[in-house]
Design a protein around this motif. Structure first.
Motif, PDB file in Angstrom:
ATOM      1  N   SER A  76       0.815  -1.215   0.000  1.00 14.87           N
ATOM      2  CA  SER A  76       0.000   0.000   0.000  1.00 14.87           C
ATOM      3  C   SER A  76       0.852   1.269   0.000  1.00 14.87           C
ATOM      4  N   GLY A  77       2.174   1.096   0.097  1.00 12.46           N
ATOM      5  CA  GLY A  77       3.065   2.251   0.079  1.00 12.46           C
ATOM      6  C   GLY A  77       3.210   2.945   1.419  1.00 12.46           C
ATOM      7  N   LYS A 116       3.808   8.903   2.538  1.00 13.45           N
ATOM      8  CA  LYS A 116       2.406   8.571   2.226  1.00 13.45           C
ATOM      9  C   LYS A 116       1.671   8.093   3.475  1.00 13.45           C
ATOM     10  N   ALA A 117       2.337   7.301   4.305  1.00 13.66           N
ATOM     11  CA  ALA A 117       1.708   6.805   5.534  1.00 13.66           C
ATOM     12  C   ALA A 117       1.368   7.963   6.462  1.00 13.66           C
ATOM     13  N   TYR A 118       2.288   8.925   6.575  1.00 17.10           N
ATOM     14  CA  TYR A 118       2.020  10.086   7.430  1.00 17.10           C
ATOM     15  C   TYR A 118       0.874  10.919   6.863  1.00 17.10           C
ATOM     16  N   ALA A 142      -4.819  12.422   7.375  1.00 16.53           N
ATOM     17  CA  ALA A 142      -6.153  12.608   6.789  1.00 16.53           C
ATOM     18  C   ALA A 142      -7.194  11.753   7.501  1.00 16.53           C
ATOM     19  N   MET A 143      -6.836  10.506   7.833  1.00 19.93           N
ATOM     20  CA  MET A 143      -7.795   9.612   8.489  1.00 19.93           C
ATOM     21  C   MET A 143      -8.158  10.083   9.884  1.00 19.93           C
ATOM     22  N   PHE A 144      -7.183  10.629  10.605  1.00 18.25           N
ATOM     23  CA  PHE A 144      -7.419  10.960  12.003  1.00 18.25           C
ATOM     24  C   PHE A 144      -7.665  12.446  12.252  1.00 18.25           C
TER      25      PHE A 144
END
Length: 188
Positions: free
Chosen positions: A106-107, A128-130, A135-137
Motif C-alpha cells: 500500500s506504500g 504517504k503513511a504520514y 487525513a484519516m485521524f
C-alpha cells in the motif's frame, strides 16, 4: 452514542445507585464503577472510529495499529523490526509477514537493512503513511481538540496523569492475563 445523551462531559456518570432497583443483587452484579464504564465506552468508540477510518482507506485495524507502533518507536529513535511488531501486536510470524506485505504494497512502509547487521530488516513509515494517517485521524483530532478546550490546563494535567495511570494499569493487566491466572498463585 452522541455525547449529549450521556449527560455533561465532566460528570463521570450517574451515581452508582442510579437505575438500580432495590433487590437487584449485589453491587458486583451491576458491573464496573461508572468511570471504568466510561473508559470502556471510550475504548469501544475509539475502535469504531479506527474501523470506520481504516475501512474507508482499505486498511485493517491491525494495519493502523502497526503504523502507530512504528510511529511511536520512531519518535523515540528506536528501531522497528518485524519482531517488534510481532511482539507488540501479539501476532504470529506468518501474520506479521502478511501485515508487513500489506503495508509495503500500500506504500505505507518500506523495509530497509541498515547498520552492522545487514540481515536485520528495519521498518520505516513512508511520507504517504504520514499523509494518509493525518487525513484519516484529522476529524478525530479536531473533535477531541474542541472537546478539550472546555477544560482548564490544571484539569487537563489531572486527566493526563489519570490516563497515563490507566494505560499503565492496562499494560500490567495484559501482562498478567498473558501469564494466566495460575501465575499469581505460584510460589517463586
Amino acid at each position: 452514542m452522541p455525547a449529549e445523551s450521556r449527560g455533561p462531559s465532566k460528570n463521570a456518570g450517574p451515581p452508582e445507585s442510579a437505575g438500580r432497583s432495590e433487590g437487584a443483587g449485589p453491587p458486583e452484579a451491576a458491573g464496573p464503577p461508572p468511570l471504568v464504564r466510561l473508559l470502556q465506552e471510550f475504548t469501544l468508540e475509539a475502535n469504531r472510529y479506527v474501523d470506520s477510518a481504516g475501512g474507508r482507506n482499505d486498511m485493517h485495524r491491525t494495519d493502523l495499529n502497526a503504523l502507530a507502533v512504528i510511529m511511536r518507536h520512531t519518535a523515540r529513535d528506536q528501531i522497528v523490526t518485524p519482531g517488534v511488531l510481532r511482539k507488540e501486536l501479539n501476532l504470529s510470524s506468518p501474520a506479521t509477514t502478511a501485515l508487513i506485505d500489506r503495508l509495503h504494497s500500500s506504500g505505507h512502509v518500506v523495509r530497509e537493512r541498515e547498520g552492522a547487521d545487514r540481515r536485520q530488516v528495519q521498518l520505516r513509515m513512508t511520507p504517504k503513511a504520514y499523509r494518509d494517517g493525518s487525513a484519516m485521524f484529522l476529524p478525530l483530532a479536531r473533535h477531541m481538540g474542541a472537546a478539550m478546550e472546555s477544560f482548564t490546563p490544571d484539569e487537563l494535567e489531572i486527566v493526563t496523569r489519570f490516563m497515563n495511570s490507566m494505560i499503565d494499569a492496562t499494560v500490567r493487566a495484559g501482562e498478567e492475563a498473558a501469564r494466566g491466572p495460575a501465575a499469581e498463585h505460584r510460589p517463586d
